[in-house]
Design a protein around this motif. Structure first.
Motif, PDB file in Angstrom:
ATOM      1  N   THR A   1      18.886  -7.162  81.489  1.00 32.46           N
ATOM      2  CA  THR A   1      18.702  -8.563  81.881  1.00 32.46           C
ATOM      3  C   THR A   1      18.805  -8.716  83.406  1.00 32.46           C
ATOM      4  O   THR A   1      19.751  -8.224  84.014  1.00 32.46           O
TER       5      THR A   1
ATOM      6  N   ARG B   1      13.907 -10.805  80.984  1.00 35.58           N
ATOM      7  CA  ARG B   1      14.453 -10.188  79.767  1.00 35.58           C
ATOM      8  C   ARG B   1      13.284  -9.876  78.838  1.00 35.58           C
ATOM      9  O   ARG B   1      12.173 -10.326  79.053  1.00 35.58           O
TER      10      ARG B   1
ATOM     11  N   ASN C   1      17.929  -2.838  73.665  1.00 32.95           N
ATOM     12  CA  ASN C   1      17.862  -3.657  72.447  1.00 32.95           C
ATOM     13  C   ASN C   1      16.423  -3.845  71.965  1.00 32.95           C
ATOM     14  O   ASN C   1      16.171  -3.801  70.759  1.00 32.95           O
TER      15      ASN C   1
ATOM     16  N   SER D   1      20.708  -1.819  78.037  1.00 32.84           N
ATOM     17  CA  SER D   1      21.182  -3.148  77.666  1.00 32.84           C
ATOM     18  C   SER D   1      20.062  -3.929  76.973  1.00 32.84           C
ATOM     19  O   SER D   1      19.615  -3.516  75.906  1.00 32.84           O
ATOM     20  N   ASN D   2      19.587  -5.022  77.532  1.00 32.20           N
ATOM     21  CA  ASN D   2      18.533  -5.786  76.847  1.00 32.20           C
ATOM     22  C   ASN D   2      17.288  -4.914  76.602  1.00 32.20           C
ATOM     23  O   ASN D   2      16.632  -5.043  75.561  1.00 32.20           O
TER      24      ASN D   2
HETATM   25  C1  MLT Z   1      21.113  -8.857  75.206  1.00 30.24           C
HETATM   26  O1  MLT Z   1      21.053 -10.054  75.343  1.00 30.24           O
HETATM   27  O2  MLT Z   1      20.130  -8.142  74.977  1.00 30.24           O
HETATM   28  C2  MLT Z   1      22.462  -8.249  75.337  1.00 30.24           C
HETATM   29  O3  MLT Z   1      23.434  -9.227  75.353  1.00 30.24           O
HETATM   30  C3  MLT Z   1      22.548  -7.385  76.542  1.00 30.24           C
HETATM   31  C4  MLT Z   1      22.274  -8.145  77.794  1.00 30.24           C
HETATM   32  O4  MLT Z   1      23.188  -8.763  78.348  1.00 30.24           O
HETATM   33  O5  MLT Z   1      21.151  -8.129  78.242  1.00 30.24           O
END
Ligand code: MLT
Length: 201
Positions: A22, A56, A106, A102-103
């Motif tokens: 992010t 993101r 994910n 991280s993001n």
């Molecule tokens: C997300 O939102 O993917 C996770 O909380 C990790 C982040 O902070 O990006």
């Protein structure tokens, strides 16, 4: 999607798909690709969603609470982008290895949860469980490296082991690497990921 493509020296090598955290950009993880395999091609992508100006890969409702509908939509969008990029840049679509933080980790995990053969392998730095209650595709032949922190305030250690178990249940081969740190991306875990990558056939 906004991206950087760098053609590698060796066409038999994988294409490394880089997915930032992010607030990052497609430039952030370029040094990691060099540390993992300097001869591989690189496709580094910027997330299409903005949260208070921070890029993101999908929307969230709160810290750690994902907007599931957007996650599904953005995962399909990224998969289509990979399919299109393989044609445009003429890389082997079957030989794409994600490196996400991280993001970015994910959304890479979400690709694995939703699509068979989306990725040949994945290096996931501090991922979470992207979705619960769905059946994963058969991930036989897919190798996954997870780097997790024992004191990660964003991802509890139980969530890292849960992710490992879900992926293994879908027949993926998973290596879970621990650092006694928090959510940060450490040099030691990048080094461990690079060593793991060397052993992939
Ligand atoms: C997300 O939102 O993917 C996770 O909380 C990790 C982040 O902070 O990006």
């Amino acid at each position: 999607m906004k991206h950087i493509f760098q053609k590698g020296k060796d066409p038999s090598k994988p294409t490394l798909l880089l997915l930032h955290g992010t607030g990052g950009t497609e430039k952030d993880l370029l040094p990691l690709a060099g540390m993992v395999d300097e001869d591989a091609s690189v496709l580094s992508v910027r997330g299409n969603v903005l949260e208070n100006g921070m890029p993101r890969f999908f929307r969230r409702l709160a810290e750690g609470v994902f907007d599931e509908e957007d996650l599904i939509f953005r995962t399909a969008e990224l998969k289509q982008f990979l399919d299109d990029s393989a044609e445009q840049y003429r890389f082997d679509r079957q030989n794409v290895i994600a490196i996400g933080y991280s993001n970015g980790a994910n959304i890479a995990a979400s690709l694995l949860f939703h699509y068979q053969n989306a990725l040949k392998a994945a290096i996931l730095h501090h991922p979470m469980v992207p979705r619960r209650g769905i059946e994963l595709p058969d991930l036989s032949g897919t190798s996954i490296f997870i780097a997790a922190g024992t004191n990660d305030p964003i991802c509890a250690s139980e969530e890292s082991t849960e992710l490992q178990a879900l992926l293994e249940k879908a027949n993926a081969s998973v290596k879970l690497h621990w650092e006694d740190r928090g959510h940060q991306l450490t040099a030691a875990e990048v080094e461990a990921a690079a060593q793991w990558y060397q052993q992939l056939s």
